[in-house]
Design a protein around this motif. Sequence first.
Motif, PDB file in Angstrom:
ATOM      1  N   LEU A 252       1.053  -1.518   0.408  1.00  0.00           N
ATOM      2  CA  LEU A 252       0.003   0.028  -0.274  1.00  0.00           C
ATOM      3  C   LEU A 252       0.511   1.427   0.045  1.00  0.00           C
ATOM      4  N   ALA A 253       0.517   1.939   1.327  1.00  0.00           N
ATOM      5  CA  ALA A 253       1.773   2.923   0.944  1.00  0.00           C
ATOM      6  C   ALA A 253       3.030   2.725   1.798  1.00  0.00           C
ATOM      7  N   GLY A 254       3.696   1.973   0.864  1.00  0.00           N
ATOM      8  CA  GLY A 254       5.190   1.667   1.203  1.00  0.00           C
ATOM      9  C   GLY A 254       6.054   1.526   0.749  1.00  0.00           C
ATOM     10  N   CYS A 255       7.103   1.287   0.378  1.00  0.00           N
ATOM     11  CA  CYS A 255       8.541   1.489  -0.488  1.00  0.00           C
ATOM     12  C   CYS A 255       9.077   0.758  -1.499  1.00  0.00           C
ATOM     13  N   PHE A 256       8.126  -0.521  -0.985  1.00  0.00           N
ATOM     14  CA  PHE A 256       8.514  -2.053  -1.360  1.00  0.00           C
ATOM     15  C   PHE A 256       9.722  -3.095  -0.769  1.00  0.00           C
ATOM     16  N   GLY A 257      10.810  -1.674   0.016  1.00  0.00           N
ATOM     17  CA  GLY A 257      11.585  -2.460   0.956  1.00  0.00           C
ATOM     18  C   GLY A 257      11.118  -3.563   1.165  1.00  0.00           C
ATOM     19  N   CYS A 258       9.835  -4.098   1.585  1.00  0.00           N
ATOM     20  CA  CYS A 258       9.123  -5.314   2.543  1.00  0.00           C
ATOM     21  C   CYS A 258       9.531  -6.249   1.779  1.00  0.00           C
ATOM     22  N   HIS A 259       8.944  -6.073   0.263  1.00  0.00           N
ATOM     23  CA  HIS A 259       8.824  -6.920  -0.527  1.00  0.00           C
ATOM     24  C   HIS A 259      10.297  -7.477  -1.097  1.00  0.00           C
ATOM     25  N   MET A 260      11.392  -6.887  -0.691  1.00  0.00           N
ATOM     26  CA  MET A 260      13.036  -6.647  -1.321  1.00  0.00           C
ATOM     27  C   MET A 260      12.715  -7.827  -0.078  1.00  0.00           C
ATOM     28  N   SER A 261      12.818  -7.000   0.647  1.00  0.00           N
ATOM     29  CA  SER A 261      13.298  -8.241   2.089  1.00  0.00           C
ATOM     30  C   SER A 261      12.763  -9.736   2.118  1.00  0.00           C
ATOM     31  N   PHE A 262      11.689  -9.456   1.715  1.00  0.00           N
ATOM     32  CA  PHE A 262      10.905 -10.737   1.886  1.00  0.00           C
ATOM     33  C   PHE A 262      11.503 -12.195   0.101  1.00  0.00           C
ATOM     34  N   LEU A 263      12.342 -11.299  -0.505  1.00  0.00           N
ATOM     35  CA  LEU A 263      12.833 -11.647  -1.831  1.00  0.00           C
ATOM     36  C   LEU A 263      14.386 -12.034  -1.062  1.00  0.00           C
ATOM     37  N   ASP A 264      14.810 -11.473  -0.054  1.00  0.00           N
ATOM     38  CA  ASP A 264      16.308 -11.780   0.367  1.00  0.00           C
ATOM     39  C   ASP A 264      16.064 -12.388   1.053  1.00  0.00           C
ATOM     40  N   MET A 265      14.932 -13.753   1.270  1.00  0.00           N
ATOM     41  CA  MET A 265      15.191 -14.541   1.583  1.00  0.00           C
ATOM     42  C   MET A 265      16.394 -15.984   0.824  1.00  0.00           C
ATOM     43  N   ASP A 266      16.413 -15.879  -0.837  1.00  0.00           N
ATOM     44  CA  ASP A 266      17.436 -16.404  -0.923  1.00  0.00           C
ATOM     45  C   ASP A 266      16.812 -17.883  -1.651  1.00  0.00           C
ATOM     46  N   GLU A 267      17.866 -18.664  -1.365  1.00  0.00           N
ATOM     47  CA  GLU A 267      17.447 -20.487  -1.821  1.00  0.00           C
ATOM     48  C   GLU A 267      16.554 -20.530  -0.508  1.00  0.00           C
ATOM     49  N   ARG A 268      16.539 -19.878   0.091  1.00  0.00           N
ATOM     50  CA  ARG A 268      14.789 -20.684   1.137  1.00  0.00           C
ATOM     51  C   ARG A 268      14.339 -20.512   0.678  1.00  0.00           C
ATOM     52  N   LEU A 269      13.692 -19.185  -0.893  1.00  0.00           N
ATOM     53  CA  LEU A 269      12.525 -18.775  -1.231  1.00  0.00           C
ATOM     54  C   LEU A 269      12.284 -20.371  -2.342  1.00  0.00           C
ATOM     55  N   LEU A 270      12.769 -21.043  -2.710  1.00  0.00           N
ATOM     56  CA  LEU A 270      12.846 -23.032  -3.045  1.00  0.00           C
ATOM     57  C   LEU A 270      12.536 -23.743  -2.054  1.00  0.00           C
ATOM     58  N   GLU A 271      12.714 -23.935  -1.023  1.00  0.00           N
ATOM     59  CA  GLU A 271      12.541 -24.376   0.315  1.00  0.00           C
ATOM     60  C   GLU A 271      10.522 -24.264   0.372  1.00  0.00           C
ATOM     61  N   LEU A 272      11.052 -22.994   0.318  1.00  0.00           N
ATOM     62  CA  LEU A 272       9.229 -22.533   0.858  1.00  0.00           C
ATOM     63  C   LEU A 272       8.669 -22.768  -0.071  1.00  0.00           C
ATOM     64  N   MET A 273       8.919 -22.511  -1.429  1.00  0.00           N
ATOM     65  CA  MET A 273       7.865 -22.764  -2.537  1.00  0.00           C
ATOM     66  C   MET A 273       7.036 -24.583  -2.464  1.00  0.00           C
ATOM     67  N   THR A 274       8.129 -24.811  -2.072  1.00  0.00           N
ATOM     68  CA  THR A 274       7.718 -26.001  -1.121  1.00  0.00           C
ATOM     69  C   THR A 274       6.891 -26.329  -0.281  1.00  0.00           C
ATOM     70  N   ILE A 275       6.383 -25.125   0.298  1.00  0.00           N
ATOM     71  CA  ILE A 275       4.931 -25.645   1.366  1.00  0.00           C
ATOM     72  C   ILE A 275       3.575 -24.655   0.895  1.00  0.00           C
ATOM     73  N   ALA A 276       4.508 -23.255   0.338  1.00  0.00           N
ATOM     74  CA  ALA A 276       3.362 -22.382   0.032  1.00  0.00           C
ATOM     75  C   ALA A 276       3.470 -22.019  -1.863  1.00  0.00           C
ATOM     76  N   ARG A 277       2.134 -21.539  -1.719  1.00  0.00           N
ATOM     77  CA  ARG A 277       2.487 -21.083  -3.085  1.00  0.00           C
ATOM     78  C   ARG A 277       1.913 -19.437  -2.954  1.00  0.00           C
ATOM     79  N   PHE A 278       2.453 -18.067  -3.862  1.00  0.00           N
ATOM     80  CA  PHE A 278       1.526 -16.837  -4.543  1.00  0.00           C
ATOM     81  C   PHE A 278       0.212 -17.227  -4.708  1.00  0.00           C
ATOM     82  N   ASP A 279      -0.207 -16.275  -3.570  1.00  0.00           N
ATOM     83  CA  ASP A 279      -1.936 -16.168  -4.728  1.00  0.00           C
ATOM     84  C   ASP A 279      -1.810 -14.699  -5.136  1.00  0.00           C
ATOM     85  N   ARG A 280      -2.014 -13.450  -5.038  1.00  0.00           N
ATOM     86  CA  ARG A 280      -2.430 -11.968  -5.064  1.00  0.00           C
ATOM     87  C   ARG A 280      -0.817 -11.334  -4.596  1.00  0.00           C
TER      88      ARG A 280
END
Lengths: 180, 243
Positions: free
Chosen positions: A12-40
């Motif tokens: 919303l009224a943010g700078c997308f920095g939190c989303h960038m930080s989320f992506l900083d999970m780096d290779e753990r994102l692959l592990e996360l994708m085994t238990i979760a999937r993105f919606d909107r």
Amino acid sequence: MTEKLTVATTSLAGCFGCHMSFLDMDERLLELMTIARFDRSPLTDIKHCSERVDIGLVEGGLCNAENVHTLREFRRHCNILVAVGACAINGGLPALRNHIPLEECLREAYLDGIGVEQPGIPNDPELPLLLDQVHPIHEVVVVDYFLPGCPPSADVFWKFLTDLAAGREPSLPSPMLHYD
Amino acid sequence: MSHPTFNLDGQDIPFSEGQTLMEAATAAGVYIPHLCHNPEFTPHGSCKLCTVKVNGRNCSACTFPASAGQQVLSNTRELNDTRRALTQMLFVEGNHLCPGCEKSGDCLLQATGYHLGMLNSRFPHFFPHRAVDASHPDILLDRDRCIFCELCVRASRDMDGKNVFGIAGRGIHNQLVVNSPTGLLKDSELTVTDKAAQVCPVGAILIKRHGFETPIGQRTFDRQDIGTEALAREQTAEGLTHD
């Protein structure tokens, strides 16, 4: 295998920095994708939530009418709504404008400010109307969890989501708790 | 040498005659959350964060005298929930935007929030309009962050002998005012070496041009909990430990 957790995100009224930080999970994102999937999410470019979403992560506070609309849609569709980052939790830096009258803000930005060319306050009907003040999201909807930080670190997202996925009550150990 | 004791959360705490609960607890290595208390100054008892139950009644630990046999509760869920709510009220009645504050990481209000596991501000924010006074060449006064602990008021009056600061107004209209002909800091007697310029627990009174000498992430409360830090600092300040 059980159904994957669905995760929706929005800024919303943010700078997308939190989303960038989320992506900083780096290779753990692959592990996360085994238990979760993105919606909107801006990361999938899906524009609206599915009927039921497990977890909604909201970055940013409320500075205009569209923010309020989007937040309410999130609340309607998300079983668990999470305020992510300082702006969602207390308005953050956008809230610095809160003691300046809106008209004065617009005048400075679009009419009288240094370097303004072709002065004129934008008023296209497609533009969402600004709120007179920036508000944190808990002032408009019920929020289930809060992840403080500017931004919360990738470790915070990881801890929170893996706690939820494992059926644990999420909790942040004190070294992960930061407001800055 | 044996001292009389009171019981704090199940632990016997020795004390000397005339000591407050806070002084005795600090000397014994038990942290009781507080913001307006600083052992270098006469206790003020206004922030109420150090509220403990003494024989079932709420008392401010920083002002309440210790006496033998008291049953004192401090680190309980109920009292910590109340402390968290008080801290949240302090956050919403000012403008405490940590990411943009140069005190972040060294701020006692923020560190108290961390200690109490405060994750949100819970209440609607007031977003008050409070004037910044940047007139002084060496000292910045940002009233947005003032929590009315009156440490600067006490320091200026009792240690510096200058009476530079005061609190004007009542209730929510409280504001920190400066004793000078113009009301501005530059026309006051405040200097950078004054205790009043150094004592602010939050980012309301800052020495200019020193804000980022230590990077964010490496500051006091990025490294340790305020419970540990406050005990070390305050035991040293008063030489409070028992023999």
